[in-house]
Design an enzyme around this catalytic site. Structure first.
Site, PDB file in Angstrom:
ATOM      1  N   TRP A 158       1.136 -55.226-107.048  1.00  0.00           N
ATOM      2  CA  TRP A 158       0.682 -53.959-107.134  1.00  0.00           C
ATOM      3  C   TRP A 158       1.224 -53.134-108.463  1.00  0.00           C
ATOM      4  O   TRP A 158       1.739 -52.237-108.441  1.00  0.00           O
ATOM      5  CB  TRP A 158       1.118 -53.026-105.957  1.00  0.00           C
ATOM      6  CG  TRP A 158       0.464 -53.376-104.615  1.00  0.00           C
ATOM      7  CD1 TRP A 158       1.249 -53.867-103.496  1.00  0.00           C
ATOM      8  CD2 TRP A 158      -0.895 -53.724-104.111  1.00  0.00           C
ATOM      9  NE1 TRP A 158       0.286 -54.188-102.661  1.00  0.00           N
ATOM     10  CE2 TRP A 158      -1.054 -53.959-102.929  1.00  0.00           C
ATOM     11  CE3 TRP A 158      -1.986 -53.501-104.967  1.00  0.00           C
ATOM     12  CZ2 TRP A 158      -2.334 -54.225-102.241  1.00  0.00           C
ATOM     13  CZ3 TRP A 158      -3.220 -53.360-104.255  1.00  0.00           C
ATOM     14  CH2 TRP A 158      -3.520 -54.161-102.866  1.00  0.00           C
ATOM     15  N   ARG A 268     -27.478 -24.859-107.170  1.00  0.00           N
ATOM     16  CA  ARG A 268     -28.268 -25.391-106.476  1.00  0.00           C
ATOM     17  C   ARG A 268     -29.206 -24.295-105.532  1.00  0.00           C
ATOM     18  O   ARG A 268     -28.470 -23.467-104.860  1.00  0.00           O
ATOM     19  CB  ARG A 268     -27.832 -26.182-105.388  1.00  0.00           C
ATOM     20  CG  ARG A 268     -28.484 -26.857-104.242  1.00  0.00           C
ATOM     21  CD  ARG A 268     -29.358 -28.067-104.807  1.00  0.00           C
ATOM     22  NE  ARG A 268     -30.085 -28.740-103.716  1.00  0.00           N
ATOM     23  CZ  ARG A 268     -30.730 -29.520-103.860  1.00  0.00           C
ATOM     24  NH1 ARG A 268     -31.666 -29.595-105.044  1.00  0.00           N
ATOM     25  NH2 ARG A 268     -31.453 -30.168-102.591  1.00  0.00           N
ATOM     26  N   GLU A 364       3.792 -44.781-104.640  1.00  0.00           N
ATOM     27  CA  GLU A 364       5.150 -44.196-104.930  1.00  0.00           C
ATOM     28  C   GLU A 364       5.567 -43.329-103.707  1.00  0.00           C
ATOM     29  O   GLU A 364       6.036 -42.237-103.550  1.00  0.00           O
ATOM     30  CB  GLU A 364       4.979 -43.154-106.296  1.00  0.00           C
ATOM     31  CG  GLU A 364       4.944 -43.762-107.481  1.00  0.00           C
ATOM     32  CD  GLU A 364       4.907 -42.787-108.643  1.00  0.00           C
ATOM     33  OE1 GLU A 364       5.688 -41.891-108.705  1.00  0.00           O
ATOM     34  OE2 GLU A 364       4.278 -43.127-109.611  1.00  0.00           O
TER      35      GLU A 364
HETATM   36  C1  LIG Z   1      -3.129 -48.530-107.001  1.00  0.00           C
HETATM   37  C2  LIG Z   1      -1.644 -48.955-106.701  1.00  0.00           C
HETATM   38  C3  LIG Z   1      -0.770 -48.984-107.899  1.00  0.00           C
HETATM   39  C4  LIG Z   1       0.397 -49.278-107.566  1.00  0.00           C
HETATM   40  N1  LIG Z   1       1.389 -49.177-108.526  1.00  0.00           N
HETATM   41  C5  LIG Z   1       2.462 -49.735-108.409  1.00  0.00           C
HETATM   42  C6  LIG Z   1       3.580 -49.903-109.484  1.00  0.00           C
HETATM   43  O1  LIG Z   1       3.075 -49.565-110.679  1.00  0.00           O
HETATM   44  N2  LIG Z   1       4.841 -50.278-109.219  1.00  0.00           N
HETATM   45  C7  LIG Z   1       5.140 -50.827-107.984  1.00  0.00           C
HETATM   46  O2  LIG Z   1       6.424 -51.120-107.793  1.00  0.00           O
HETATM   47  N3  LIG Z   1       4.437 -50.504-106.957  1.00  0.00           N
HETATM   48  C8  LIG Z   1       2.986 -50.099-107.146  1.00  0.00           C
HETATM   49  N4  LIG Z   1       2.268 -49.957-105.922  1.00  0.00           N
HETATM   50  C9  LIG Z   1       2.539 -50.208-104.671  1.00  0.00           C
HETATM   51  C10 LIG Z   1       2.762 -48.959-104.008  1.00  0.00           C
HETATM   52  O3  LIG Z   1       4.133 -48.361-104.048  1.00  0.00           O
HETATM   53  C11 LIG Z   1       2.983 -49.793-102.126  1.00  0.00           C
HETATM   54  O4  LIG Z   1       1.524 -50.133-101.922  1.00  0.00           O
HETATM   55  C12 LIG Z   1       3.106 -48.654-101.268  1.00  0.00           C
HETATM   56  O5  LIG Z   1       4.789 -48.626-101.482  1.00  0.00           O
HETATM   57  C13 LIG Z   1       3.078 -49.134-100.007  1.00  0.00           C
HETATM   58  O6  LIG Z   1       3.532 -50.438 -99.794  1.00  0.00           O
HETATM   59  P1  LIG Z   1       2.530 -51.577 -99.063  1.00  0.00           P
HETATM   60  O7  LIG Z   1       1.219 -51.639 -99.740  1.00  0.00           O
HETATM   61  O8  LIG Z   1       3.378 -52.526 -98.585  1.00  0.00           O
HETATM   62  O9  LIG Z   1       2.330 -50.850 -97.693  1.00  0.00           O
HETATM   63  P2  LIG Z   1       3.317 -51.037 -96.419  1.00  0.00           P
HETATM   64  O10 LIG Z   1       4.640 -51.001 -96.833  1.00  0.00           O
HETATM   65  O11 LIG Z   1       2.966 -52.064 -95.469  1.00  0.00           O
HETATM   66  O12 LIG Z   1       2.844 -49.509 -95.375  1.00  0.00           O
HETATM   67  C14 LIG Z   1       1.457 -49.688 -94.967  1.00  0.00           C
HETATM   68  C15 LIG Z   1       1.261 -48.195 -94.434  1.00  0.00           C
HETATM   69  O13 LIG Z   1       2.332 -48.229 -93.283  1.00  0.00           O
HETATM   70  C16 LIG Z   1       2.721 -46.638 -93.088  1.00  0.00           C
HETATM   71  N5  LIG Z   1       4.076 -46.420 -93.316  1.00  0.00           N
HETATM   72  C17 LIG Z   1       4.912 -46.936 -94.097  1.00  0.00           C
HETATM   73  N6  LIG Z   1       6.149 -46.451 -93.956  1.00  0.00           N
HETATM   74  C18 LIG Z   1       6.156 -45.738 -92.909  1.00  0.00           C
HETATM   75  C19 LIG Z   1       7.220 -45.097 -92.217  1.00  0.00           C
HETATM   76  N7  LIG Z   1       8.178 -45.017 -92.507  1.00  0.00           N
HETATM   77  N8  LIG Z   1       6.607 -44.229 -91.035  1.00  0.00           N
HETATM   78  C20 LIG Z   1       5.454 -44.413 -90.650  1.00  0.00           C
HETATM   79  N9  LIG Z   1       4.381 -44.926 -91.488  1.00  0.00           N
HETATM   80  C21 LIG Z   1       4.699 -45.830 -92.440  1.00  0.00           C
HETATM   81  C22 LIG Z   1       1.653 -46.004 -94.356  1.00  0.00           C
HETATM   82  O14 LIG Z   1       0.622 -45.092 -93.912  1.00  0.00           O
HETATM   83  C23 LIG Z   1       1.564 -46.972 -95.292  1.00  0.00           C
HETATM   84  O15 LIG Z   1       0.470 -46.848 -96.092  1.00  0.00           O
HETATM   85  C24 LIG Z   1       0.819 -49.764-106.191  1.00  0.00           C
HETATM   86  C25 LIG Z   1       0.264 -49.364-105.086  1.00  0.00           C
HETATM   87  C26 LIG Z   1      -1.298 -49.061-105.342  1.00  0.00           C
HETATM   88  C27 LIG Z   1      -2.247 -49.134-104.123  1.00  0.00           C
END
Ligand SMILES: Cc1cc2nc3c(=O)[nH]c(=O)nc-3n(C[C@H](O)[C@H](O)[C@H](O)COP(=O)(O)OP(=O)(O)OC[C@H]3O[C@@H](n4cnc5c(N)ncnc54)[C@H](O)[C@@H]3O)c2cc1C
Length: 382
Positions: A158, A268, A364
């Site tokens: 990501w 509209r 983030e």
């Molecule tokens: C478009 C995009 C751009 C990105 N750009 C970057 C980048 O430039 N650099 C980088 O390092 N990363 C980047 N990311 C990664 C992003 O920071 C992660 O997707 C995010 O931290 C969530 O991690 P995950 O996708 O593994 O979801 P998971 O960690 O599996 O989490 C899934 C869901 O679980 C829930 N959850 C998580 N923690 C908790 C909690 N403590 N309590 C309750 N619920 C919770 C939330 O609803 C979360 O969405 C990007 C992501 C996207 C989608």
């Protein structure tokens, strides 16, 4: 016309008000929302923003190190996002990608900023991994010391600007301690042998994104930012600054949605009168206006607090990001509803905003993670 009355708020100085007008005028003449090849468009936007001096605001001046001005970052992002999501992305990633260097880099490392601040180099921030997105401290990628070098092995995913970046700030496990205290930060140029793009990732609002791979990639120990084991702290301090700016981008999207909804409601004609005469539509507009102002207050409160010298603004930044992104989602949804069928027509501005806003509630730190941060600090009385 977008509401600019917030610029009179005491959070701002005159230089901010002037900047907000200048960047708005620049956006009106330099941005087109229609992007074909997203890599080429992103490169072009970085080049334009660099050429016209806007990227200077994304990092500190390496020759005269000072603090990042978070209110400027937020005003820039809010305005760019209001005009064009990809332009905001191009600007924001120069800041986030180079953020750790601005905040913690030594004099030699800060030389990179000469290139990121002019658009000569595109920056990326590589923290997330497939098995540790929200659980950052669980990361598995390693950086193993070998004489004067570190050897990087593993993957990050990501990664925004992955595939087009010239420089990546990478976080990897150096093993000083288990968990958060065993991670370090490194500056990695994209031409490093052993570095490759493992996969390009397509998302609902297209921008350059990739899974990146390191196979025994050797970098000098001088590429480490800060001291061994300080990587988690560096990542969190960087996010402390840039999370507020994610809220600002959401605010820009929400303001645009509100503008589009009000002009549509005025124009509209339905049942022999403007849509805006219907009280349920007025209720939606009122909810949208309230959400926008409340989000702006939280975003600029966090930015101002940081600019006034607060060492950390973790709670303020979490509140700004959580509230502004969640509310923007709702504001944009209401704007789509007010537009009727046109709201879901592919390429319509509110349809684009609907896609643009979604990822901001995930990256983030997902909304739930921001809630955990706010609750922890509130319960501890801090
Ligand atoms: C478009 C995009 C751009 C990105 N750009 C970057 C980048 O430039 N650099 C980088 O390092 N990363 C980047 N990311 C990664 C992003 O920071 C992660 O997707 C995010 O931290 C969530 O991690 P995950 O996708 O593994 O979801 P998971 O960690 O599996 O989490 C899934 C869901 O679980 C829930 N959850 C998580 N923690 C908790 C909690 N403590 N309590 C309750 N619920 C919770 C939330 O609803 C979360 O969405 C990007 C992501 C996207 C989608």
């Amino acid at each position: 016309m977008p509401d600019k009355s917030f610029l009179t708020w005491p959070f701002f100085e005159n230089r901010h008000r002037i900047l907000a007008e200048r960047i708005d005028a620049w956006c009106r003449t330099h941005l087109t929302a229609d992007h074909g090849d997203v890599d080429a468009a992103s490169r072009d936007l970085v080049a334009k923003l660099g050429r016209d001096g806007w990227l200077m605001h994304t990092a500190i001046d390496p020759d005269v190190p000072g603090a990042l001005d978070v209110r400027t970052l937020c005003l820039m992002r809010e305005t760019l996002a209001r005009h064009d999501g990809l332009a905001d992305f191009a600007f924001a990633m120069q800041g986030l990608g180079a953020g750790a260097i601005s905040l913690f880099g030594n004099a030699a490392q800060r030389q990179w900023l000469k290139r990121t601040r002019t658009g000569a180099a595109i920056a990326a921030f590589a923290l997330s991994e497939a098995r540790s997105g929200s659980d950052v401290a669980g990361m598995e990628m390693t950086a193993t010391r070998d004489s004067d070098d570190y050897v990087l092995s593993g993957e990050k995913t990501w990664i925004s600007n992955g595939g087009i970046a010239d420089v990546y700030v990478i976080f990897a496990r150096t093993g000083e301690a288990p968990g958060a205290k065993g991670i370090s930060a490194f500056i990695v140029p994209s031409d490093l042998p052993g570095f490759s793009i493992a996969e390009r990732i397509a998302v609902i609002a297209p921008h350059p994104l990739a899974r990146i791979r390191f196979e025994h990639a050797r970098i000098p120990a001088s590429a480490m930012i800060g001291a061994p084991g300080e990587g988690f702290k560096i990542a969190m301090a960087t996010l402390d600054v840039f999370r507020t700016t994610v809220g600002a981008a959401a605010l820009g999207f929400a303001r645009r949605a509100l503008d589009e909804a009000t002009s549509r409601a005025r124009q509209r004609q339905l049942f022999g009168a403007p849509l805006a005469d219907l009280q349920m539509v007025q209720a939606s507009i009122a909810d949208m206006a309230l959400a926008v102002d409340a989000a702006a207050l939280l975003v600029y409160r966090a930015a101002w607090t940081k600019d006034m010298g607060a060492p950390r603004v973790t709670r303020e930044a979490a509140m700004a990001k959580l509230f502004a992104t969640d509310q923007a989602q709702d504001v944009i949804d209401k704007a789509v509803q007010i537009h009727g069928g046109d709201g879901v027509r592919h390429g319509h501005i509110v349809e684009r905003l609907y896609r643009e806003i979604r990822a901001l509630r995930i990256y983030e730190g997902a909304s739930e993670v921001q809630k955990v941060i706010i609750a922890k600090q509130t319960l501890s009385g801090g």
